[in-house]
Design a protein around this motif. Structure first.
Motif: not given
Length: 135
Positions: A34-35, A48-51, A56-63, A91-96
Motif C-alpha cells: 500500500d505504502y 493489504v493482504v486479501e484472504s 472480500d476479507k483483507f488483512y493489514d500487515v506492517v513490517i 507472504a509479504c516478507l517473501i514476495h517483497y
C-alpha cells in the motif's frame, strides 16, 4: 523463492517455519504494498493482504525495518494475535523480499548540499530583477 540467503535468515528469525511454508505458496496477486513510510531511521512497509479463503476479507500487515533487519511486524489476523506470526506476514516478507531489504545508500552529504545550492542558483537566475530608480 528467496533471492538472498541473508534475507532468508532475517525472515526465519521473525516468522515461524510453518508460516513460511504457507507464505511461500500464498498467491502474490493477493498481496498489495500500500505504502512505505519513514519514522526516524526505520522504514515501515504497509500491506493489504486479501484472504485466500474468505471473500472480500483483507488483512493489514506492517513490517518495520531498521538497520537492514526486521525490527517488528504486525497483522490483524487471529493467528498473529495468538502467536505473533502468520502466513500473511511471511507472504509479504517473501514476495517483497527485494523491496523490503533493499539497501538505502545514503547520498554523500557534500553532493547533496551541492545539489540543493544548484537548485537555489537556478531559481535565482530565473527570477526577474526589478529595479527601481532612486531619486
Amino acid at each position: 523463492m528467496f533471492t538472498n540467503t541473508e534475507n532468508r535468515e532475517k525472515i526465519v528469525k521473525v516468522v515461524q517455519s510453518y508460516d513460511i511454508r504457507k507464505g511461500l505458496y500464498y498467491d502474490s496477486d493477493y498481496i498489495n504494498l500500500d505504502y512505505v513510510s519513514r519514522v526516524n531511521l526505520k522504514k515501515e512497509f504497509h500491506f493489504v493482504v486479501e484472504s485466500e479463503s474468505v471473500y472480500d476479507k483483507f488483512y493489514d500487515v506492517v513490517i518495520t525495518i531498521a538497520n537492514g533487519d526486521v525490527y517488528g511486524t504486525k497483522c490483524n489476523c487471529k493467528q498473529y494475535r495468538a502467536f505473533n506470526s502468520c502466513k500473511h506476514v511471511a507472504a509479504c516478507l517473501i514476495h517483497y523480499e527485494d523491496k523490503i531489504f533493499e539497501e538505502d545508500i545514503p547520498e554523500d552529504p557534500l553532493v547533496l548540499s551541492k545539489k540543493i545550492l544548484d537548485i537555489f542558483k537556478e531559481k535565482k537566475k530565473e527570477t526577474p530583477v526589478i529595479k527601481k530608480k532612486v531619486n
